[in-house]
Design an enzyme around this catalytic site. Structure first.
Site, PDB file in Angstrom:
ATOM      1  N   HIS A 147       0.770  -1.262   0.000  1.00  0.00           N
ATOM      2  CA  HIS A 147       0.000   0.000   0.000  1.00  0.00           C
ATOM      3  C   HIS A 147       0.797   1.305   0.000  1.00  0.00           C
ATOM      4  O   HIS A 147       0.201   2.358  -0.134  1.00  0.00           O
ATOM      5  CB  HIS A 147      -0.978   0.002   1.189  1.00  0.00           C
ATOM      6  CG  HIS A 147      -0.348  -0.166   2.538  1.00  0.00           C
ATOM      7  ND1 HIS A 147      -1.078  -0.168   3.707  1.00  0.00           N
ATOM      8  CD2 HIS A 147       0.943  -0.338   2.914  1.00  0.00           C
ATOM      9  CE1 HIS A 147      -0.263  -0.347   4.729  1.00  0.00           C
ATOM     10  NE2 HIS A 147       0.956  -0.463   4.285  1.00  0.00           N
ATOM     11  N   HIS A 148       2.148   1.250   0.186  1.00  0.00           N
ATOM     12  CA  HIS A 148       2.901   2.514   0.252  1.00  0.00           C
ATOM     13  C   HIS A 148       3.419   2.998  -1.104  1.00  0.00           C
ATOM     14  O   HIS A 148       3.820   4.155  -1.217  1.00  0.00           O
ATOM     15  CB  HIS A 148       4.116   2.388   1.181  1.00  0.00           C
ATOM     16  CG  HIS A 148       3.782   2.079   2.606  1.00  0.00           C
ATOM     17  ND1 HIS A 148       2.922   2.860   3.352  1.00  0.00           N
ATOM     18  CD2 HIS A 148       4.185   1.082   3.437  1.00  0.00           C
ATOM     19  CE1 HIS A 148       2.822   2.348   4.575  1.00  0.00           C
ATOM     20  NE2 HIS A 148       3.565   1.261   4.647  1.00  0.00           N
ATOM     21  N   ALA A 149       3.481   2.124  -2.125  1.00  0.00           N
ATOM     22  CA  ALA A 149       4.100   2.516  -3.395  1.00  0.00           C
ATOM     23  C   ALA A 149       3.336   3.672  -4.040  1.00  0.00           C
ATOM     24  O   ALA A 149       2.104   3.711  -4.015  1.00  0.00           O
ATOM     25  CB  ALA A 149       4.164   1.321  -4.344  1.00  0.00           C
TER      26      ALA A 149
END
Ligand code: ZLM
Ligand code: CA
Ligand code: ZN
Length: 395
Positions: A147-149
């Site tokens: 979820h951070h990309a």
């Protein structure tokens, strides 16, 4: 042997690429793709594959990755030379150039990185397609959930945002998608990607402590663009939490918040990120959740009766990741009351499950539970704030 049968009236699909599990971020890096092997081993030893459609997924194509990520980023990701030693980022001679946040200690350039990323993304895109074409009602992609990309940047062990790619597929056939994130970290990349649309509502539950816990965003008042004319306003919901939250508190919050959001937003599909670093005893996490409390979130979403993709995510104590994701697979199938709590004798790597149960107690996991820093008053305030945001949301 446990007589696990297909659920009546709906289909569960399991999407995985076993090649993904063979990749390594580096000896002591917390992210261990091998936890997927341990998860599959438990799912299989309980006989769950008999009750699902099992897909061995292909890697995502360049075009699929390009539906969210910038070409220059993808090109660099595909050609950057692997570095065997973590580079010394403080020494400009050794550091060379750090592009797109690649090559630091969080997002190392390891051998086969591009293949690993395309395989993770492939599982999520494949899961979304099966939901869209009606061949699956609950599609499981434990290899996804990164979820951070960002569009042009790697961040926090994530290089390709498979969740965004999956949701973009869902938006081709569903008017509104609800994204829910129970990883201990803020789902910043997914929130940012859908910041300016009212077709996706994002909700993240996470530890929030801006100067000491990654990524530092996701405060209670961060609810999407403030501009009145932006349709995405009020469509980002954040649930900032402190150390030590328990199953009881978390389930109460989750049901109060997701129940209300379901009434107001009326999603036509759900994307649920099940990061297992919110469990007690996680190497990076700080909560006191047990496998039961984590699984209760999946059970609640399932009961809403809306097509759903379930993604993996964080999770840095592999035996607990495998327990949670195997339990959640059983919830998806509806066989959670049929499988024994004891880890089956024939489970490969059974010796990794130091307590031979799916549901170890907090005492077994931690010895002494971590202090709970969440007051009932603060949790009430959070629910109140979310309910106020939802007055602006209606379809
Ligand atoms: N240092 N090695 C969650 C992503 C969390 C940024 C502070 C690196 C680590 C961590 C890496 C072996 C998800 C930050 C941390 C030390 C700058 C984070 C390599 C230990 C190690 O032993 C380690 C040499 C490494 C990284 C700890 N990094 C702990 N927390 C976070 C990113 C991802 O679960 O949400 C979804 C998959 N990064 O705090 C620093 C600021 C790098
Ligand atoms: Ca989260
Ligand atoms: Zn995490």
């Amino acid at each position: 042997e446990y007589n696990i049968v297909r659920p009546k009236g709906y289909t569960v699909s399991y999407h995985a690429n076993p090649e993904m599990e063979k990749h390594h971020f580096g000896q002591t890096h917390p992210m261990k793709p091998w936890r997927l092997t341990l998860t599959k081993s438990l799912v299989t030893s309980y006989g769950m594959p008999f009750a699902m459609d099992n897909y061995n997924t292909r890697p995502a194509t360049y075009e699929e990755l390009n539906s969210f990520h910038a070409s220059d980023y993808l090109d660099y990701l595909g050609t950057a030379p692997p570095e065997d030693q973590p580079r010394d980022i403080d020494n400009p001679d050794k550091a060379g150039e750090v592009k797109f946040n690649l090559g630091g200690s969080d997002c190392p350039l390891f051998h086969g990185l591009f293949d690993y990323c395309s395989m993770s993304a492939g599982t999520s895109v494949d899961a979304a397609r099966k939901i869209c074409n009606g061949q699956s009602d609950i599609a499981i992609a434990w290899g996804g959930g990164l979820h951070h990309a960002k569009r042009s940047e790697a961040s926090g062990f994530c290089y390709i945002n498979d969740i965004v790619l999956g949701i973009l597929q869902l938006l081709r056939c569903y008017p509104r998608v609800l994204y829910i994130d129970i990883d201990v970290h803020h789902g910043d990349g997914v929130e940012e990607a859908f910041f300016s649309t009212d077709r996706v509502m994002t909700v993240s539950f996470h530890k929030y402590h801006p100067d000491s816990f990654f990524p530092g965003t996701g405060g209670l008042d961060d609810n999407g663009p403030k501009s009145e004319h932006n349709p995405g306003a009020h469509h980002a919901i954040n649930v900032p939490l402190n150390d030590g939250i328990t199953d009881e508190q978390y389930s109460w919050l989750f049901e109060s918040i997701i129940g209300k959001i379901n009434e107001h937003f009326r999603p036509s599909a759900i994307a649920l990120q099940c990061g297992a670093d919110s469990l007690a005893g996680d190497r990076l996490g700080r909560f006191n959740l047990q496998v039961q409390g984590h699984g209760a979130c999946v059970e609640y979403c399932k009961k809403l009766g809306i097509p759903m993709i379930i993604f993996g995510g964080g999770g840095y104590t592999p035996r607990n990741v495998a327990r949670a994701w195997a339990h959640e697979t059983s919830i998806a199938i509806g066989c959670q009351n049929k499988i024994p709590e004891e880890i089956p004798q024939h489970t490969p790597w059974r010796e990794h499950f130091i307590h031979d149960t799916l549901f170890p107690t907090l005492e077994q996991i931690l010895g002494e539970p971590r202090a709970n820093r969440n007051t009932p008053k603060r949790l009430q305030e959070i629910v109140q704030h979310v309910h106020e945001q939802l007055r602006f949301v209606g379809h």
